[in-house]
Design an enzyme around this catalytic site. Structure first.
Site, PDB file in Angstrom:
ATOM      1  N   HIS A   1       0.856  -1.199   0.000  1.00 35.24           N
ATOM      2  CA  HIS A   1       0.000   0.000   0.000  1.00 35.24           C
ATOM      3  C   HIS A   1       0.889   1.245   0.000  1.00 35.24           C
ATOM      4  CE1 HIS A   1      -2.875   3.056   1.207  1.00 35.24           C
ATOM      5  NE2 HIS A   1      -3.819   2.235   0.815  1.00 35.24           N
TER       6      HIS A   1
ATOM      7  N   GLU B   1      -4.143   2.265  -7.157  1.00 35.51           N
ATOM      8  CA  GLU B   1      -4.533   3.348  -6.266  1.00 35.51           C
ATOM      9  C   GLU B   1      -3.646   4.567  -6.533  1.00 35.51           C
ATOM     10  OE1 GLU B   1      -6.683   1.771  -2.552  1.00 35.51           O
ATOM     11  OE2 GLU B   1      -4.557   1.725  -2.118  1.00 35.51           O
TER      12      GLU B   1
HETATM   13  P1  13P Z   1      -9.853   6.160   0.392  1.00 29.49           P
HETATM   14  O1  13P Z   1     -10.988   5.335  -0.136  1.00 29.49           O
HETATM   15  O2  13P Z   1     -10.115   6.692   1.773  1.00 29.49           O
HETATM   16  O3  13P Z   1      -9.437   7.216  -0.577  1.00 29.49           O
HETATM   17  O4  13P Z   1      -8.592   5.178   0.562  1.00 29.49           O
HETATM   18  C1  13P Z   1      -8.224   4.386  -0.495  1.00 29.49           C
HETATM   19  C2  13P Z   1      -7.207   3.421  -0.011  1.00 29.49           C
HETATM   20  O5  13P Z   1      -6.096   3.803   0.293  1.00 29.49           O
HETATM   21  C3  13P Z   1      -7.595   2.016   0.107  1.00 29.49           C
HETATM   22  O6  13P Z   1      -6.479   1.203   0.305  1.00 29.49           O
END
Ligand code: 13P
Length: 263
Positions: free
Chosen positions: A108, A184
């Site tokens: 992450h 992401e």
């Molecule tokens: P948000 O949905 O709060 O933007 O976070 C995304 C995330 O980092 C999921 O791993």
């Protein structure tokens, strides 16, 4: 569709228990999304659809109590790249597996940023997960600067290639580990900024092409400010196989609406 919840470092024990019970109820009422699991057979279930909760490690026993015999799978947000040893404060993959978790979140952007995790460390974590019978959800994504300088696809492709090549070379021939990728964009995480549908489509196609080049077929989720009001549009984008949801996963009603949008 796969809808995964990343709670990050949030919730009291009591609120965590309540939310897990809501997830259980959501899965029970959304038949379409809940068939990714299978009672008593979680480790070998398919991975094309279902709910996965990534909880703080201290809530793994709670998740085991509440989610066992449901279709909701769960996992930890990190594991160490070594099997055991003098790593104060860390949690090993086998400890996670001991609580009947099926998954580990690897790479992450918050781990990359705040814990200086490199692609080879992340590959080591995925390998440890495999050795303990855990599936891996690998996160990739570019920074705002990368996006502005038109480097997004290069950066994400590099992250995938360097991590997955190491992972593939250390992967046992008989490994049954499932892999899911989450795209992401860092600038969309927790900011309320969502990548445009065109940006998501372009990146997911690039990720799938990169995976195909490595001989890997894996679902690709989108993460970054997914909310009830944008989920349906995101799920309609080609090559989007679900979502990794942060903030909105902490609210049962909002999460239920996101799951509904995927059903
Ligand atoms: P948000 O949905 O709060 O933007 O976070 C995304 C995330 O980092 C999921 O791993």
């Amino acid at each position: 569709m796969i809808i995964a919840a990343n709670w990050k470092m949030n919730l009291s024990r009591r609120n965590a228990g309540d939310l897990l019970k809501s997830y259980r109820d959501i899965a029970a009422t959304k038949a379409n999304i809940s068939d990714g699991g299978g009672e008593g057979d979680k480790k070998v279930s398919g991975v094309s659809s279902g709910l996965i909760a990534f909880v703080p490690a201290c809530y793994l026993p709670l998740a085991e109590d509440i989610l066992s015999l449901t279709s909701v799978q769960f996992g930890a947000q990190d594991c160490h790249a070594e099997a055991k040893g003098a790593f104060t404060g860390d949690v090993s993959a086998s400890m996670i597996a001991d609580f009947s978790a099926c998954w580990v979140l690897c790479g992450h952007s918050e781990r990359r940023q705040y814990h200086a995790e490199t692609d080879d460390v992340i590959a080591g974590k995925m390998t440890q997960a495999a050795q303990s019978g855990l599936n891996a959800l690998l996160c990739v994504g570019e920074s705002h600067e990368d996006r502005l300088s038109n480097q997004s696809i290069d950066v994400v492709t590099r992250q995938l290639m360097s991590t997955l090549q190491i992972w593939q070379s250390s992967r046992a021939d008989n490994s049954t580990q499932l892999l899911v990728i989450a795209y992401e964009p860092i600038w969309a995480i927790g900011t309320g900024l969502v990548a445009s549908l065109e940006q998501i489509s372009e990146m997911h196609a690039a990720i799938k092409a990169c995976l195909a080049g490595l001989g890997i077929a894996a679902p690709v989720l989108y993460g970054g400010s997914v909310k009830p009001d944008n989920a349906a549009d995101i799920f309609a984008v080609a090559d989007v196989d679900g979502a990794l949801v942060g903030g909105a996963s902490l609210n049962a009603e909002g999460f239920s609406q996101i799951v509904e949008a995927a059903s």
